[in-house]
Design a protein around this motif. Sequence first.
Motif, short mmCIF file in Angstrom:
data_model
loop_
_atom_site.label_atom_id
_atom_site.label_comp_id
_atom_site.label_asym_id
_atom_site.label_seq_id
_atom_site.Cartn_x
_atom_site.Cartn_y
_atom_site.Cartn_z
N MET A 1 5.07 -6.04 0.92
CA MET A 1 5.44 -4.85 0.15
C MET A 1 4.65 -3.66 0.69
SD MET A 1 5.41 -4.53 -3.92
CE MET A 1 5.40 -2.98 -4.70
N THR A 2 5.34 -2.59 0.99
CA THR A 2 4.71 -1.38 1.51
C THR A 2 4.41 -0.42 0.37
OG1 THR A 2 5.97 -1.62 3.54
CG2 THR A 2 5.00 0.52 3.12
N THR A 3 3.22 0.13 0.40
CA THR A 3 2.86 1.13 -0.60
C THR A 3 2.83 2.49 0.07
OG1 THR A 3 0.50 0.86 -0.22
CG2 THR A 3 1.48 -0.48 -1.96
N SER A 4 3.05 3.52 -0.72
CA SER A 4 2.95 4.88 -0.21
C SER A 4 2.18 5.73 -1.21
CB SER A 4 4.34 5.46 0.06
OG SER A 4 5.06 5.56 -1.14
N ILE A 5 1.66 6.82 -0.70
CA ILE A 5 0.88 7.74 -1.52
C ILE A 5 1.74 8.96 -1.82
CG2 ILE A 5 -1.20 9.18 -1.61
CD1 ILE A 5 -1.73 6.13 -1.48
N GLN A 6 1.67 9.42 -3.05
CA GLN A 6 2.39 10.62 -3.45
C GLN A 6 1.45 11.50 -4.25
OE1 GLN A 6 5.57 10.15 -6.36
NE2 GLN A 6 6.83 11.48 -5.08
N TRP A 7 1.36 12.77 -3.88
CA TRP A 7 0.55 13.73 -4.62
C TRP A 7 1.44 14.55 -5.55
CZ3 TRP A 7 -4.67 14.11 -4.83
CH2 TRP A 7 -5.39 13.38 -3.90
N VAL A 8 1.00 14.70 -6.79
CA VAL A 8 1.75 15.45 -7.79
C VAL A 8 0.82 16.42 -8.51
CG1 VAL A 8 3.45 13.61 -8.16
CG2 VAL A 8 1.37 13.64 -9.53
N TYR A 9 1.42 17.44 -9.13
CA TYR A 9 0.63 18.35 -9.96
C TYR A 9 1.30 18.50 -11.31
CZ TYR A 9 3.89 22.26 -9.36
OH TYR A 9 5.00 23.08 -9.39
N ALA A 10 0.51 18.83 -12.32
CA ALA A 10 1.02 18.98 -13.67
C ALA A 10 1.53 20.39 -13.89
CB ALA A 10 -0.08 18.66 -14.69
N ASN A 11 2.80 20.49 -14.24
CA ASN A 11 3.42 21.76 -14.60
C ASN A 11 3.86 21.61 -16.05
OD1 ASN A 11 4.76 24.14 -14.79
ND2 ASN A 11 6.19 23.76 -13.13
N GLY A 12 2.99 22.03 -16.95
CA GLY A 12 3.22 21.77 -18.37
C GLY A 12 3.06 20.27 -18.62
N SER A 13 4.07 19.64 -19.18
CA SER A 13 4.00 18.20 -19.45
C SER A 13 4.73 17.38 -18.39
CB SER A 13 4.59 17.90 -20.83
OG SER A 13 5.96 18.28 -20.86
N VAL A 14 5.12 18.03 -17.29
CA VAL A 14 5.88 17.36 -16.23
C VAL A 14 5.03 17.26 -14.96
CG1 VAL A 14 7.95 17.53 -14.78
CG2 VAL A 14 8.04 18.28 -17.16
N TRP A 15 5.05 16.09 -14.32
CA TRP A 15 4.39 15.92 -13.04
C TRP A 15 5.40 16.21 -11.94
CZ3 TRP A 15 -0.70 15.54 -12.52
CH2 TRP A 15 -1.44 15.12 -13.63
N VAL A 16 5.05 17.12 -11.02
CA VAL A 16 5.94 17.59 -9.96
C VAL A 16 5.37 17.15 -8.61
CG1 VAL A 16 6.98 19.62 -8.88
CG2 VAL A 16 6.58 19.58 -11.36
N THR A 17 6.23 16.59 -7.77
CA THR A 17 5.82 16.16 -6.43
C THR A 17 5.61 17.38 -5.55
OG1 THR A 17 7.11 14.14 -6.66
CG2 THR A 17 6.45 14.76 -4.43
N LEU A 18 4.49 17.40 -4.84
CA LEU A 18 4.20 18.50 -3.92
C LEU A 18 4.99 18.32 -2.62
CD1 LEU A 18 0.47 18.58 -4.77
CD2 LEU A 18 1.91 20.60 -4.81
N ASP A 19 5.18 19.42 -1.90
CA ASP A 19 5.92 19.39 -0.64
C ASP A 19 5.18 18.54 0.40
OD1 ASP A 19 4.30 21.50 1.18
OD2 ASP A 19 4.41 22.24 -0.88
N ILE A 20 5.90 18.11 1.42
CA ILE A 20 5.38 17.17 2.40
C ILE A 20 4.15 17.70 3.14
CG2 ILE A 20 6.93 17.83 4.28
CD1 ILE A 20 5.90 14.23 3.40
N ASP A 21 4.14 18.99 3.48
CA ASP A 21 2.97 19.55 4.16
C ASP A 21 1.73 19.51 3.26
OD1 ASP A 21 4.34 20.06 6.52
OD2 ASP A 21 4.91 22.08 5.89
#
Length: 70
Positions: A1-21
């Motif tokens: 099983m491959t794992t990946s890392i994803q960075w997100v930020y909190a915009n109010g009560s929603v977590w938003v994925t940051l752009d690839i760069d």
Amino acid sequence: MTTSIQWVYANGSVWVTLDIDAQHHLESLWSYNSSSWIQSQIFRCPVYVDMDRMSIICNGESYSIARCIT
């Protein structure tokens, strides 16, 4: 099983994925336990990443960030 890392930020009560760069910059800063200014397409301006506080600062506003393993 491959794992990946994803960075997100909190915009109010929603977590938003940051752009690839920004993802690559954040992962690099994480690996060196460092903080710095980066470019982000989502914020459309330079943002300061504070790894000690796990936050991004843009135009005086602070946004919590999280490193997710998926």
